[in-house]
Design an enzyme around this catalytic site. Structure first.
Site, short mmCIF file in Angstrom:
data_model
loop_
_atom_site.label_atom_id
_atom_site.label_comp_id
_atom_site.label_asym_id
_atom_site.label_seq_id
_atom_site.Cartn_x
_atom_site.Cartn_y
_atom_site.Cartn_z
N CYS A 25 0.83 -1.20 0.00
CA CYS A 25 0.00 0.00 0.00
C CYS A 25 0.87 1.26 0.00
CB CYS A 25 -0.88 0.04 1.24
SG CYS A 25 -1.94 -1.38 1.41
N ARG A 44 4.72 0.55 -6.06
CA ARG A 44 4.66 -0.35 -4.91
C ARG A 44 3.69 -1.51 -5.15
NH1 ARG A 44 6.70 2.22 -0.16
NH2 ARG A 44 5.43 0.93 1.19
N TRP A 56 -3.23 -2.61 -1.63
CA TRP A 56 -2.95 -3.97 -2.10
C TRP A 56 -3.73 -4.87 -1.16
CZ3 TRP A 56 -0.35 -8.53 -0.60
CH2 TRP A 56 0.04 -9.36 -1.64
N ASN A 76 -1.82 1.14 6.04
CA ASN A 76 -0.97 0.13 5.41
C ASN A 76 -0.60 -0.85 6.51
OD1 ASN A 76 0.95 -1.36 4.04
ND2 ASN A 76 2.53 0.22 4.15
N GLY A 77 -0.74 -2.16 6.25
CA GLY A 77 -0.39 -3.16 7.25
C GLY A 77 -1.58 -4.05 7.57
N GLU A 113 17.75 -17.17 -10.07
CA GLU A 113 17.29 -15.80 -10.33
C GLU A 113 16.75 -15.67 -11.76
OE1 GLU A 113 16.46 -13.31 -8.81
OE2 GLU A 113 16.75 -11.53 -10.03
N LYS A 139 12.95 -14.46 -12.56
CA LYS A 139 12.64 -13.32 -13.44
C LYS A 139 11.62 -13.74 -14.49
CE LYS A 139 13.67 -10.58 -11.61
NZ LYS A 139 14.37 -10.59 -10.38
N GLU A 173 8.05 -14.33 -12.90
CA GLU A 173 7.28 -13.15 -12.48
C GLU A 173 6.96 -12.22 -13.64
OE1 GLU A 173 9.10 -10.80 -9.36
OE2 GLU A 173 11.09 -11.06 -10.18
N HIS A 201 19.96 -36.53 -11.08
CA HIS A 201 19.21 -37.08 -9.94
C HIS A 201 17.70 -36.89 -10.11
CE1 HIS A 201 22.92 -37.86 -7.82
NE2 HIS A 201 23.32 -36.64 -8.15
N LYS A 229 5.70 -4.52 -5.06
CA LYS A 229 7.13 -4.20 -4.99
C LYS A 229 7.69 -4.50 -3.61
CE LYS A 229 11.13 -2.69 -6.30
NZ LYS A 229 11.97 -3.68 -7.00
O1 M6R Z 1 12.61 -5.37 -0.87
P1 M6R Z 1 13.23 -6.71 -0.72
O2 M6R Z 1 14.60 -6.82 -1.35
O3 M6R Z 1 13.27 -7.20 0.71
O4 M6R Z 1 12.28 -7.71 -1.52
C1 M6R Z 1 12.48 -9.09 -1.48
C2 M6R Z 1 11.64 -9.79 -2.52
O5 M6R Z 1 10.28 -9.57 -2.31
C3 M6R Z 1 11.99 -9.31 -3.94
O6 M6R Z 1 13.35 -9.50 -4.23
C4 M6R Z 1 11.15 -10.08 -4.99
O7 M6R Z 1 11.51 -11.42 -5.01
C5 M6R Z 1 11.29 -9.42 -6.36
N1 M6R Z 1 9.99 -9.23 -6.95
C6 M6R Z 1 12.05 -10.26 -7.33
O8 M6R Z 1 12.15 -9.66 -8.58
#
Ligand code: M6R
Length: 619
Positions: free
Chosen positions: A2, A30, A78, A105-106, A488, A492, A495, A511, A614
């Site tokens: 949020c 965000r 959110w 927010n929260g 990673e 990517k 997502e 394996h 985010k």
């Molecule tokens: O803000 P942070 O680095 O703590 O966030 C951690 C993860 O939520 C963040 O890296 C997430 O996996 C990304 N969307 C990956 O691209």
């Protein structure tokens, strides 16, 4: 998650709506699924809110304009409690006289009990949210204590959970009151006007003077004053700082998407993160840590806690820190850490890695580590955020604002900062590696130019992504530091392109996962340098042959001059040679670029992929 904006301007000025909407626009990154605003107007507070993107709210404001006002709050939501509907969108009204509105927010963990109590008092609820409970409690508190700050103090004492709250009341037309516990809130200091925001992006178009709040504080802003008190009413002072990011840094800089810009920012992100960390003799100086050297020498175990991409940065760092310091390093997903009875004591260093500094899972892991007596260091990109404040020390990455939901430049900056920390520990503790620190730093200093070289070569990767848009699954293989890079690369793609993707340690193939290989299956392979120890390079070349023999389409990321991979590769993507431990800073770049262009080829929203936020500020 949020986004929150609050604004109070001069009496004659009526720009609250414009300022709040601009702030919400800057906070879009965000992630959110509904939005709303509230303005103080005469003896009422007027609200407008809509599910969906900000354009829906703008349309609503066109159809039902709000009166001119100098005081307003705005929110991008959110959804957690209650779906993303118009009714559940914030602001929420408290009481029945239309005078009070609140945003949040929260998560209020005890909202069920509080709601039952309010229902027993005949309070009617319009939404399914936990937030509306707080709005009604605040309205009730205001009737007995007609001062918004004092009423807020009475209410927060009853709340469990994490929250940032902002409220306005028509009887105090030039006032916005905010409260925070475990969720972000910063103050922007203007001239005859003041701002509140989830982060500085909310007001960066107006002021760079900011005030950091501590945990469990209430802030009251008027056009000319900012007053902070602890939840117990003790007067407090925020920590003033200058925001070094400018508004332009938060824009796309000529690229079509923030993600493309941020991928291209990576040479700067690494260079800026390295900058100023050595003295004139070339020795690392991390004065900013402010931890006695003696304490760091006593460390006998390191645990890295992080989530998602940041956790993969931690996995890369483990190889390097263990190698350089000979201290055992464990990497724990932050959301698992608390629940696995971690072995942590006063001689354990817990390093959290977080771009946002607000990831709730990581924050809670840090708090738990401190309770167990560990020394905690935060590697973080966001000044004024919660995790650094809750840690014993912070080492900032200097990647600049990362707006796209998918993390790219923060990943490279996190690896760089973790390496600096590892090298510093090695330097401090002496031992066989300490003399080599300078040589590694020299190699690190060459990395930004090498990243630029990789970026300059990305035309072919864009083409490959273009003709792979219909792929149903893509696999990624790596060994040693290439293994987290493979993870990673897969993250990517998942997502951004919503394609099933898996990363494997190449040695694990035989394996089980090799059963997935069938003719035409695309497999990216991150190949270690031929200069790697223990015959690692030869082993992965064998792995490539094994999958090729079964029909895989192999896209190989290999160092310049590595000819051994050519006979078994459908595509070879070249990166400049570097020390094996530094290779992730180069080999991950083509995987980021591939995901970006595959997502683009599929016509998807690159910067705000579906279902994602985010910063993940709930557990
Ligand atoms: O803000 P942070 O680095 O703590 O966030 C951690 C993860 O939520 C963040 O890296 C997430 O996996 C990304 N969307 C990956 O691209």
């Amino acid at each position: 998650m949020c986004g929150i904006v609050g604004y109070v301007g001069p009496v004659e000025d009526g720009t609250a709506l414009e300022v709040v909407m601009e702030g919400l626009t800057r906070l879009e990154y965000r992630g959110y699924d509904s939005a709303g605003v509230a303005l103080v107007a005469g003896d009422r507070v007027e609200t407008r809110k809509r599910a969906g993107k900000l354009e829906n709210l703008r349309r609503e404001l066109d159809e039902h304009p709000l009166p001119v006002s100098r005081t307003g709050i705005g929110h991008t939501r959110w959804a957690t409690h209650g779906g993303p509907t118009d009714t559940n969108a914030h602001p929420h009204r408290g009481g029945t006289d239309g005078k009070l509105a609140l945003i949040h927010n929260g998560i209020i963990e005890n909202f069920h009990a509080l709601k039952s109590e309010l229902i027993a008092d005949n309070v009617a609820f319009a939404s399914e949210t936990d937030t509306e409970v707080v709005a009604h409690l605040l309205a009730a508190a205001y009737t007995t204590t007609p001062d918004l700050t004092e009423a807020m103090r009475a209410v927060v004492a009853r709340l469990d959970g994490a929250f940032t709250l902002l409220a306005v009341h028509a009887d105090q037309p030039g006032v916005v009151v905010g409260a925070r516990r475990n969720s972000p809130l910063v103050v922007g200091l203007g001239d005859g006007e003041n701002y509140l925001g989830s982060d500085v992006a909310a007001f960066i178009g107006h002021t760079r003077a900011a005030l950091e709040l501590a945990q469990d504080q209430i802030v009251t802003i008027t056009p000319d004053t900012v007053t902070v008190v602890d939840f117990d009413g003790t007067p407090a002072q925020g920590k003033a700082y200058e925001v070094t990011w400018d508004a332009a840094a938060a824009e796309k800089g000529g690229y079509a998407t923030f993600m493309e810009k941020e991928i291209n920012d990576q040479p700067h992100a690494v260079r800026d993160t390295l900058f100023g960390r050595t003295d004139t003799d070339g020795r690392l100086t991390l004065d900013e840590l402010r931890i006695p050297e003696e304490k760091l020498r006593e460390i006998d175990r390191i645990t890295i806690v992080a989530c998602g991409t940041a956790a993969y940065a931690g996995m890369v760092a483990k190889y390097a820190i263990e190698r350089w310091t000979r201290i055992p390093v464990e990497v724990s997903l932050a959301h698992e850490f608390r629940y696995c009875d971690p072995i942590v004591d006063e001689q354990t260093l817990v390093v959290s890695i977080s771009q946002s500094g607000e990831t709730m899972d990581t924050l809670m892991a840090v708090k738990h580590a401190r309770e167990l007596g560990a020394l905690t260091i935060s590697i973080c990109n966001t000044h004024g955020s919660t995790i650094p404040r809750e840690s014993d020390a912070v080492l900032y990455t200097h990647a600049g604002p990362e707006i796209a939901v998918a993390s790219t430049k923060a990943f490279l900056a996190q690896i760089t900062a973790s390496y600096i920390l590892g090298l510093y520990l090695a330097q401090l503790r002496g031992g066989t590696f300490a003399d080599d620190v300078r040589a590694v730093l020299e190699e690190l200093a060459e990395i930004p130019d090498k990243i630029q070289t990789v970026l300059d070569r990305m035309g072919r990767v864009k083409e490959i992504a273009g003709f792979m848009a219909d792929s149903r699954a893509v696999l990624f293989l790596g060994r040693h530091v290439g293994f987290p890079v493979a993870l990673e690369g897969a993250l990517k793609l998942k997502e951004l392109a919503y394609i099933h993707a898996e990363g494997f340690a190449a040695g694990e193939l035989k394996h089980g996962p090799i059963a997935l290989i069938e003719p035409g299956q695309p497999v990216f392979v991150v190949v270690p340098s031929p200069s790697s120890e223990h015959g690692l390079h030869g082993k992965i070349v064998s792995n490539i042959q094994e999958i090729r023999a079964r029909g895989a389409r192999t896209i190989v990321i290999a160092e310049d001059g590595d000819h051994d991979v050519v006979p078994f590769s459908d595509e070879v993507i070249r990166v400049p040679a570097t020390a094996p431990l530094l290779a992730p800073l180069l080999t991950v770049v083509p995987l980021q670029v591939f995901a970006l262009w595959l997502s683009t080829a599929k016509g998807l929203d690159v910067d705000q992929p579906r279902n994602l936020a985010k910063s993940v500020t709930v557990e």
